[in-house]
Write a protein that holds these residues in place. Sequence first.
Motif, PDB file in Angstrom:
ATOM      1  N   ALA A 144     -34.723  18.242 -20.119  1.00 31.24           N
ATOM      2  CA  ALA A 144     -33.299  18.345 -19.779  1.00 31.24           C
ATOM      3  C   ALA A 144     -33.015  19.636 -19.036  1.00 31.24           C
ATOM      4  O   ALA A 144     -32.229  19.668 -18.082  1.00 31.24           O
ATOM      5  CB  ALA A 144     -32.454  18.253 -21.051  1.00 31.24           C
ATOM      6  N   LEU A 145     -33.648  20.715 -19.459  1.00 35.81           N
ATOM      7  CA  LEU A 145     -33.437  21.997 -18.785  1.00 35.81           C
ATOM      8  C   LEU A 145     -34.001  21.950 -17.364  1.00 35.81           C
ATOM      9  O   LEU A 145     -33.344  22.390 -16.408  1.00 35.81           O
ATOM     10  CB  LEU A 145     -34.097  23.112 -19.595  1.00 35.81           C
ATOM     11  CG  LEU A 145     -33.747  24.560 -19.202  1.00 35.81           C
ATOM     12  CD1 LEU A 145     -33.905  25.483 -20.409  1.00 35.81           C
ATOM     13  CD2 LEU A 145     -34.607  25.065 -18.059  1.00 35.81           C
ATOM     14  N   LEU A 146     -35.190  21.405 -17.209  1.00 36.09           N
ATOM     15  CA  LEU A 146     -35.804  21.332 -15.879  1.00 36.09           C
ATOM     16  C   LEU A 146     -35.000  20.422 -14.949  1.00 36.09           C
ATOM     17  O   LEU A 146     -34.890  20.690 -13.748  1.00 36.09           O
ATOM     18  CB  LEU A 146     -37.240  20.824 -15.996  1.00 36.09           C
ATOM     19  CG  LEU A 146     -38.243  21.800 -16.636  1.00 36.09           C
ATOM     20  CD1 LEU A 146     -39.560  21.103 -16.923  1.00 36.09           C
ATOM     21  CD2 LEU A 146     -38.457  23.010 -15.742  1.00 36.09           C
ATOM     22  N   ALA A 147     -34.422  19.353 -15.507  1.00 36.79           N
ATOM     23  CA  ALA A 147     -33.619  18.445 -14.681  1.00 36.79           C
ATOM     24  C   ALA A 147     -32.364  19.135 -14.162  1.00 36.79           C
ATOM     25  O   ALA A 147     -31.872  18.825 -13.069  1.00 36.79           O
ATOM     26  CB  ALA A 147     -33.248  17.203 -15.491  1.00 36.79           C
ATOM     27  N   ALA A 148     -31.828  20.079 -14.941  1.00 43.69           N
ATOM     28  CA  ALA A 148     -30.616  20.793 -14.521  1.00 43.69           C
ATOM     29  C   ALA A 148     -30.927  21.985 -13.621  1.00 43.69           C
ATOM     30  O   ALA A 148     -30.031  22.507 -12.961  1.00 43.69           O
ATOM     31  CB  ALA A 148     -29.845  21.271 -15.753  1.00 43.69           C
ATOM     32  N   ALA A 149     -32.175  22.424 -13.615  1.00 40.33           N
ATOM     33  CA  ALA A 149     -32.568  23.579 -12.793  1.00 40.33           C
ATOM     34  C   ALA A 149     -32.689  23.135 -11.339  1.00 40.33           C
ATOM     35  O   ALA A 149     -33.494  22.268 -11.010  1.00 40.33           O
ATOM     36  CB  ALA A 149     -33.892  24.152 -13.291  1.00 40.33           C
TER      37      ALA A 149
END
Length: 254
Positions: free
Chosen positions: A175-180
């Motif tokens: 989820a964090l990588l998708a938002a980065a």
Amino acid sequence: MTTPVSPMLARLAAEKATGALLRDHGTLYLVDGRVVHAESPRSPGVDVLLTAAGRLPRAGWEEAVDRAGALGAVGRFLVDSGRLRDGELEICHLGAVFDAAFFALAPTAGPTRFRYGVAHWFGTVRPVDAETVERETRRRRELLDSVWPYPAVDAAPVVPRPAAPGQPVGARHRALLAAADGVRTPADLARLLGRPAFHTLLDVRRLAAAGLVETPHEAPPPPPAVPAWVGEVATLDPDIALLRRLRDALEAAL
């Protein structure tokens, strides 16, 4: 003996002071020497943590601030109005306090000030000893460095890198990588995802250690200053005196 994270905070705790401790990266609010609230521009507030998680509608938060902010009792209003249970509020607020305090107590060369008698409009939920706040701040610093000792990733845009074949990536990190997007910093991602900023930093450092986000390179040091006359030597007929001056200048600059 352990050196205090903030000598002024330790002194204020000893004298049981009430007011606001202002630092470059945030503010701690004290009542009788104990920390009752903290906020930092690098950390999401209680409102973000509650509303982003869907536990409290934004309209419910705004109503609480409108009706109880001037009384310094927003937290109490949220419980008394049935919007939150005592335990929910306490857990969320403590998390926000420790999160903001971590950034507020970061090393700084700027001034530290204390305004006696100043109170925060949220009100007191569960006071925390200043020693406990300092101990937790120190523990978090050590944890970050043990995971990935390159703090440049903490404030830089998060740039994802492709995972290696077969490399596992958990749902939280996905989820964090998708938002980065290569523009958002860890603080931006924390607000977007409604997560504590420290936990987001920890995730980013773990991802960096796994090679899943880039670690920015530190800027190279500026070249040494060389006297202006050195550049003119090439246009002159060299002689022994000039060559010696050039040698001395270069040796001094190295």
